[in-house]
Scaffold this active site. Structure first.
Site, short mmCIF file in Angstrom:
data_model
loop_
_atom_site.label_atom_id
_atom_site.label_comp_id
_atom_site.label_asym_id
_atom_site.label_seq_id
_atom_site.Cartn_x
_atom_site.Cartn_y
_atom_site.Cartn_z
N TYR A 175 -0.28 29.41 24.05
CA TYR A 175 0.23 30.21 25.18
C TYR A 175 -0.79 31.25 25.60
O TYR A 175 -1.35 31.93 24.75
CB TYR A 175 1.54 30.92 24.79
N GLU A 192 -0.53 33.50 28.75
CA GLU A 192 -0.17 34.21 29.99
C GLU A 192 -1.17 35.30 30.29
O GLU A 192 -1.58 36.06 29.41
CB GLU A 192 1.24 34.80 29.85
N ASP A 197 -5.77 23.24 52.88
CA ASP A 197 -5.23 22.46 51.74
C ASP A 197 -6.04 21.17 51.66
O ASP A 197 -5.82 20.23 52.42
CB ASP A 197 -3.75 22.18 51.97
N THR A 200 -5.36 20.07 44.88
CA THR A 200 -5.07 19.44 43.61
C THR A 200 -6.41 19.08 42.96
O THR A 200 -7.45 19.10 43.61
CB THR A 200 -4.26 18.14 43.78
N LYS A 227 -6.84 13.99 42.79
CA LYS A 227 -6.95 12.94 43.81
C LYS A 227 -8.42 12.51 43.90
O LYS A 227 -8.94 12.04 42.91
CB LYS A 227 -6.32 13.43 45.12
N ARG A 265 -4.11 15.95 36.36
CA ARG A 265 -3.12 16.50 37.29
C ARG A 265 -3.15 18.01 37.15
O ARG A 265 -2.94 18.55 36.07
CB ARG A 265 -1.73 16.00 36.92
C1 PLP Z 1 -0.78 15.94 46.97
C2 PLP Z 1 -0.70 17.10 47.88
C3 PLP Z 1 -0.09 18.29 47.51
C4 PLP Z 1 0.81 18.45 46.30
O1 PLP Z 1 0.32 18.14 45.12
P1 PLP Z 1 1.30 17.87 43.87
O2 PLP Z 1 0.34 17.97 42.75
O3 PLP Z 1 1.88 16.51 44.07
O4 PLP Z 1 2.33 18.93 43.85
C5 PLP Z 1 -0.18 19.38 48.37
N1 PLP Z 1 -0.82 19.28 49.53
C6 PLP Z 1 -1.39 18.14 49.94
C7 PLP Z 1 -2.10 18.10 51.24
C8 PLP Z 1 -1.34 17.00 49.14
O5 PLP Z 1 -1.89 15.87 49.56
#
Ligand code: PLP
Length: 422
Positions: free
Chosen positions: A57, A59, A203, A229, A232, A238
């Site tokens: 942990y 925090e 994003d 993220t 991807k 993740r």
């Molecule tokens: C995949 C994605 C997210 C969210 O990601 P998670 O890990 O699934 O919560 C947010 N914004 C965009 C543009 C995404 O493609």
């Protein structure tokens, strides 16, 4: 045929779960994985996620924790931060968000109050749930205004973004999405955000690996806050990060902890650091450009076979195909393709007359197949398999799907994946 790293202890302690994991590794090996948000992480990343760091942990932030025993966790998190700053060229990085959705929630918490107006891309046009879509907490707790794409071009309608921004004066503007096949014009978004005094949040969840590898223009210098993220195109575990300039750093950190989260997932942080170490190597530039080359080749091959691509093609890793002219919905097409060994997802297309749970399109991405070494020369064959599958699905010819899946497995046997030894 086993999962890598091997899981012998798990196999004897819990054969039920181990069996499912082994079968999933084989499944990931035997399919052409075209889900645009997925990838194959390296074995080093897999190993980092499965370590004793999950026991700890932590925090707080390095040097300011609420629990003792952080002698080794602090350097892990600091390495992840330094690598993130170097790979993306930013002044500040927070590597603690649990995933992309909480990272975006932290951006709201940092820069808006409940009820404030925010401007994001509509979900059916390619935006993400967390950009203010109605069923999301972000759409319920904020006054969300949504922009979309132009009907004629399938591309983001920046005139609409400007008009809506001037009319509604949002606190936050989100640029980015989940089904955008074209380059995102960050400088244009930045100009609009400046004019209405909004915080621009880029994003880059989908394109982070392309940005890191120089295959998509970077939002750095245009968007003061960048959420992403890590799993991807960036090809990490993740997880998620928020990158920012120095001015917005403190608000970002306060929003992630204590604003939104408790203890960071240290095993994930370590794996993010490993993935960022990989992204800093010269080979990652080649990888990012190869993803785009594969997507272009797949787009060309599908267009040649009469498929209708939203926006007419792709600039990145992602293709959105409108199946209306093929007399099949996205969902039955995706199910038939899965049976034929080609994994992707059904997706709405802009101005979709059908329902989100049974939309007109399919979404494809080339990040995972590029990791396993497929090249532009393989794309015409993949397009042929897709076309044969859709023809077979329309004709309800299930035997044809079986035959295609065998052909797929045959090709893939020459392309090993991390995580599995065939
Ligand atoms: C995949 C994605 C997210 C969210 O990601 P998670 O890990 O699934 O919560 C947010 N914004 C965009 C543009 C995404 O493609």
């Amino acid at each position: 045929m086993t999962h890598q790293p091997a899981i012998p202890t798990l196999s004897s302690a819990d054969p039920e779960i181990a069996g499912l994991i082994e079968a999933e590794a084989a499944r990931q090996h035997d399919k052409i994985r075209l889900i645009a948000s997925e990838n194959y992480v390296s074995q080093a990343v897999l190993e980092a996620t499965g370590t004793v760091l999950t026991n700890k942990y932590s925090e707080g932030y390095a040097g300011k924790r609420y629990y003792e025993g952080q002698q080794l966790i602090d350097p892990v998190e600091l390495l992840a931060i330094e690598r993130a700053k170097a790979v993306f060229g930013v002044e500040h990085a927070n590597v603690q968000p649990y995933s992309g959705s909480p990272a975006n929630l932290a951006a709201y918490l940092a820069f808006a109050q409940p009820g404030d107006t925010v401007l994001g891309m509509a979900l059916p046009d390619g935006g993400h749930l967390t950009h203010g879509w109605s069923v999301s907490a972000t759409g319920k707790w904020f006054n969300a205004v949504r922009y979309g794409v132009r009907k004629e071009t399938g591309r983001v309608d920046l005139d609409q973004v400007r008009d809506l921004a001037r009319e509604h004066r949002p606190k936050l503007i989100f640029a980015g999405g989940t089904a955008i096949p074209r380059t995102i014009d960050f400088p244009a978004f930045a100009e609009i955000a400046r004019e209405v005094d909004a915080v621009l949040v880029a994003d880059i969840a989908h394109i982070a690996g392309l940005v890191a590898g120089g295959a998509h223009p970077s939002p750095v210098g245009h968007a003061p806050v960048i959420t992403t993220t890590t799993h991807k195109t960036l090809r990490g575990p993740r997880g998620a990060m928020i990158l920012s300039d120095a001015e917005h750093a403190k608000a970002v950190d306060k929003a992630v902890f204590p604003g939104l989260q408790g203890g960071p997932h240290n095993h994930t942080t370590a794996a993010i650091a490993v993935a960022l170490g990989e992204a800093a190597k010269p080979g990652f530039r080649d990888y990012a450009h190869a993803i785009v080359a594969n997507a272009r080749a797949l787009a060309e091959a599908l267009i040649e076979r009469g498929y209708d691509l939203v926006s007419g093609g792709t600039d990145n890793h992602l293709l959105l195909v409108d199946l209306t002219s093929k007399q099949i919905g996205g969902k039955p097409a995706a199910k038939a393709l899965d049976a034929a060994g080609i994994e992707l997802n059904y997706n709405t297309v802009p101005f979709d007359p059908r329902k989100p749970f049974d939309p007109s399109g399919i979404r494809l991405g080339t990040a995972a197949i590029t990791t396993r070494g497929l090249k532009p020369e393989h794309q015409p064959l993949i397009a042929e398999w897709i076309d044969r599958t859709i023809t077979a699905a329309v004709a309800e010819d299930t035997a044809a799907l079986q035959k295609i899946s065998a052909e797929v497995r045959e090709l893939l046997s020459a392309f090993p994946i991390p995580g599995y030894r065939a």
